[in-house]
Scaffold this active site. Structure first.
Site, PDB file in Angstrom:
ATOM      1  N   LYS A  69     -25.089 -41.902   7.095  1.00  0.00           N
ATOM      2  CA  LYS A  69     -25.384 -43.037   7.791  1.00  0.00           C
ATOM      3  C   LYS A  69     -26.604 -43.285   8.516  1.00  0.00           C
ATOM      4  O   LYS A  69     -27.161 -42.283   8.919  1.00  0.00           O
ATOM      5  CB  LYS A  69     -24.240 -43.489   9.081  1.00  0.00           C
ATOM      6  CG  LYS A  69     -24.265 -44.508   9.647  1.00  0.00           C
ATOM      7  CD  LYS A  69     -23.371 -45.502   8.867  1.00  0.00           C
ATOM      8  CE  LYS A  69     -23.494 -46.852   9.424  1.00  0.00           C
ATOM      9  NZ  LYS A  69     -24.754 -47.629   8.754  1.00  0.00           N
ATOM     10  N   LYS A  93     -27.510 -37.653  15.773  1.00  0.00           N
ATOM     11  CA  LYS A  93     -27.108 -38.990  16.622  1.00  0.00           C
ATOM     12  C   LYS A  93     -25.677 -39.188  16.331  1.00  0.00           C
ATOM     13  O   LYS A  93     -24.839 -39.226  17.150  1.00  0.00           O
ATOM     14  CB  LYS A  93     -27.822 -39.788  16.094  1.00  0.00           C
ATOM     15  CG  LYS A  93     -27.809 -41.172  17.088  1.00  0.00           C
ATOM     16  CD  LYS A  93     -28.720 -42.339  16.348  1.00  0.00           C
ATOM     17  CE  LYS A  93     -30.259 -41.980  16.429  1.00  0.00           C
ATOM     18  NZ  LYS A  93     -31.106 -43.371  15.913  1.00  0.00           N
ATOM     19  N   LYS A 105     -31.224 -41.696   5.981  1.00  0.00           N
ATOM     20  CA  LYS A 105     -32.077 -42.741   6.182  1.00  0.00           C
ATOM     21  C   LYS A 105     -32.632 -43.158   5.000  1.00  0.00           C
ATOM     22  O   LYS A 105     -33.001 -42.437   4.035  1.00  0.00           O
ATOM     23  CB  LYS A 105     -33.275 -42.092   7.014  1.00  0.00           C
ATOM     24  CG  LYS A 105     -34.087 -43.108   7.903  1.00  0.00           C
ATOM     25  CD  LYS A 105     -33.237 -43.431   8.830  1.00  0.00           C
ATOM     26  CE  LYS A 105     -33.985 -44.639  10.022  1.00  0.00           C
ATOM     27  NZ  LYS A 105     -33.050 -44.396  11.336  1.00  0.00           N
ATOM     28  N   THR A 189     -28.400 -51.655  20.048  1.00  0.00           N
ATOM     29  CA  THR A 189     -29.345 -50.668  20.193  1.00  0.00           C
ATOM     30  C   THR A 189     -29.628 -50.411  21.639  1.00  0.00           C
ATOM     31  O   THR A 189     -29.372 -49.540  22.515  1.00  0.00           O
ATOM     32  CB  THR A 189     -30.374 -50.536  19.354  1.00  0.00           C
ATOM     33  OG1 THR A 189     -29.902 -50.441  18.171  1.00  0.00           O
ATOM     34  CG2 THR A 189     -31.379 -49.133  19.648  1.00  0.00           C
ATOM     35  N   ASN A 219     -36.858 -55.627  17.909  1.00  0.00           N
ATOM     36  CA  ASN A 219     -35.024 -55.891  18.398  1.00  0.00           C
ATOM     37  C   ASN A 219     -34.679 -55.277  19.427  1.00  0.00           C
ATOM     38  O   ASN A 219     -34.395 -55.748  20.428  1.00  0.00           O
ATOM     39  CB  ASN A 219     -34.326 -55.597  17.123  1.00  0.00           C
ATOM     40  CG  ASN A 219     -32.798 -55.418  17.420  1.00  0.00           C
ATOM     41  OD1 ASN A 219     -32.448 -54.746  18.341  1.00  0.00           O
ATOM     42  ND2 ASN A 219     -32.166 -56.242  16.875  1.00  0.00           N
ATOM     43  N   SER A 350     -22.651 -50.024  14.339  1.00  0.00           N
ATOM     44  CA  SER A 350     -22.475 -49.979  12.946  1.00  0.00           C
ATOM     45  C   SER A 350     -21.250 -49.442  12.547  1.00  0.00           C
ATOM     46  O   SER A 350     -20.406 -49.789  11.546  1.00  0.00           O
ATOM     47  CB  SER A 350     -23.508 -49.142  12.378  1.00  0.00           C
ATOM     48  OG  SER A 350     -24.684 -50.001  12.072  1.00  0.00           O
TER      49      SER A 350
HETATM   50  N1  GLU Z   1     -31.528 -47.642  12.354  1.00  0.00           N
HETATM   51  C1  GLU Z   1     -30.783 -47.299  13.461  1.00  0.00           C
HETATM   52  C2  GLU Z   1     -30.890 -45.920  14.034  1.00  0.00           C
HETATM   53  O1  GLU Z   1     -31.893 -45.424  13.653  1.00  0.00           O
HETATM   54  C3  GLU Z   1     -29.380 -47.868  13.172  1.00  0.00           C
HETATM   55  C4  GLU Z   1     -28.565 -46.997  12.081  1.00  0.00           C
HETATM   56  C5  GLU Z   1     -27.179 -47.430  11.536  1.00  0.00           C
HETATM   57  O2  GLU Z   1     -26.910 -48.354  12.242  1.00  0.00           O
HETATM   58  O3  GLU Z   1     -26.704 -47.008  10.894  1.00  0.00           O
HETATM   59  O4  GLU Z   1     -30.159 -45.273  14.696  1.00  0.00           O
END
Ligand code: GLU
Length: 421
Positions: A69, A93, A105, A189, A219, A350
């Site tokens: 993810k 994370k 990513k 976030t 954001n 998410s």
């Molecule tokens: N891009 C965000 C992060 O770095 C969200 C990633 C997601 O929602 O999968 O955590």
């Protein structure tokens, strides 16, 4: 080539955490390398009829705990090293938050501001055409990141649906609400970080009215400004890549968000509402209680870390503090709420979006906020306790907390002692 890659630097955290746990060496061997990084060149037709190509990547770093993810960023300086590092951070994370995911990513090396909207749509669809075979709701689930947003996620979901011939909303998160997005994903976030700060306020002995400086006004930066200002905190300084503004009495958030909504930098508000202009790199050293890096990696480094006056740093960006800067902050008594916990609200909502897509039943925003708050508080508390018990920084504590979960999953497939005894 830098002497140490970003990933090498990030892996230092893995070793630090491992020193506090009794884990099998297999675990480190598994987490030291990205499992799969795919690189492609996306070719799109430009509005003037020419064809142009852009480098793009998708990394699936580790999927022991579930499908990978992580977001997709559109940035002119993206590299494979950056994408792998961001995917490594996503692995930790998701484990910190106990989400049933591994880490991934993606990126396209492009400055999206140089593209027309139609070109941006073609590029977004081209990304999915290139990676449709390796993503999917049980394999790898993208989301927004730097310079990507819900509209882009909507184009990507539509492209995927056309390729596989059916609706598959759980293949991507951060979608528009009308296309199966979740309420509460937009500010998740910032909101996750906000709940974390509120929850630890007593432990951290935070004041009722904090002076806050925010680096980056996308954001995450805009939403944290709004949430903290609504609680009576004073946003004294805000920056973006083109400059900064300051007001000891507190900046007017509406002026700033309006400027950004019409494509103007925050510094364009200077002269209005008592906003004074500063250089972007002055923000880090502003007199304040809470500093919120909400821009890119490596913004606080060994040459500016000693300037930090804040007693608390909330990392809403990924990797904003370099390891040497971390040491300087620690020596100066500044507490850092680390990225893999502090900005995990985004991926947490998410996850809630993915769950709703799969069950086909959607929750009201109050339920999303409640679930996010409960998860931020329980994992935040767990990290705080690890930090206290082991006498380590909250960053090391967050890595220890996550690595414990990753190790348990990796070891559940059998370790050396199982196969040799
Ligand atoms: N891009 C965000 C992060 O770095 C969200 C990633 C997601 O929602 O999968 O955590």
């Amino acid at each position: 080539m830098p002497e140490h890659s970003l990933l090498d630097e990030a892996l230092v955290r893995l070793d630090e955490a491992a020193a506090h746990l009794n884990i099998d060496p297999d675990v480190i061997e598994k987490l030291k390398y990205a499992r799969e990084t795919t690189k492609v060149r996306l070719m799109i037709r430009m509005d003037d009829g020419s064809r142009k190509s852009f480098l793009a990547w998708r990394c699936r770093y580790d999927d022991t705990r579930g499908p990978t993810k992580g977001g997709i960023r559109f940035h002119p300086e993206s590299t494979a090293d950056e994408v792998e590092t961001l995917a490594f951070w996503m692995t930790f994370k998701c484990a910190v938050m106990n989400l049933p995911y591994g880490g991934g990513k993606g990126a396209v090396q492009v400055d999206p501001r140089t593209l027309s909207k139609a070109e941006l749509e073609r590029l977004s669809r081209a990304y999915i055409q290139a990676f449709a075979r390796i993503i999917g709701p049980d394999r790898d689930i993208p989301a927004p990141d730097v310079y990507t947003n819900s509209m882009i996620m909507g184009w990507m979901a539509d492209e995927y649906a056309q390729i596989v011939g059916q609706h598959e909303p759980a293949m991507i998160t951060g979608k528009p609400i009308a296309l199966g997005g979740s309420l509460g994903r937009g500010d998740a976030t910032a909101r996750g970080g906000y709940y974390l700060v509120k929850h630890l306020a007593g432990d951290l002995k935070l004041g009722e009215t904090m002076r806050v400086a925010i680096q980056g006004f996308g954001n995450a930066g805009q939403h944290i400004a709004r949430l903290l200002a609504a609680d009576g905190h004073k946003i004294v300084a805000v920056s973006d890549s083109q400059g900064a503004v300051f007001s000891a009495a507190g900046l007017h958030i509406d002026l700033l968000t309006h400027a950004k909504s019409i494509g103007m930098p925050v510094a364009s508000t200077a002269g209005n509402g008592g906003h004074e202009r500063l250089e972007a790199d002055e923000l880090v050293g502003i007199e304040c209680d809470l500093l919120v890096p909400a821009a890119l990696e490596n913004m606080i480094h060994e040459n500016n870390a000693a300037m930090v006056k804040a007693s608390l740093v909330l990392e809403l960006a990924n990797g904003p503090i370099t390891p040497p800067a971390d040491e300087i902050l620690e020596a100066n008594g500044t507490v850092v709420l680390p990225d893999i916990l502090a900005n995990a609200g985004g991926v947490t909502v998410s996850y809630l979006e993915w769950v709703q897509n799969r069950q086909g039943f959607y929750w009201p925003v109050e339920d999303i906020h409640q679930r996010l708050q409960t998860m931020m508080e329980s994992e935040g508390r767990a990290v705080w306790e690890v930090g206290r018990e082991k006498g380590v920084t909250l960053r090391t504590a967050a890595y220890v907390h996550a690595l414990g979960r990753l190790a348990e999953a990796i070891e559940a497939h059998g370790t050396q002692s199982f196969f040799t005894s």
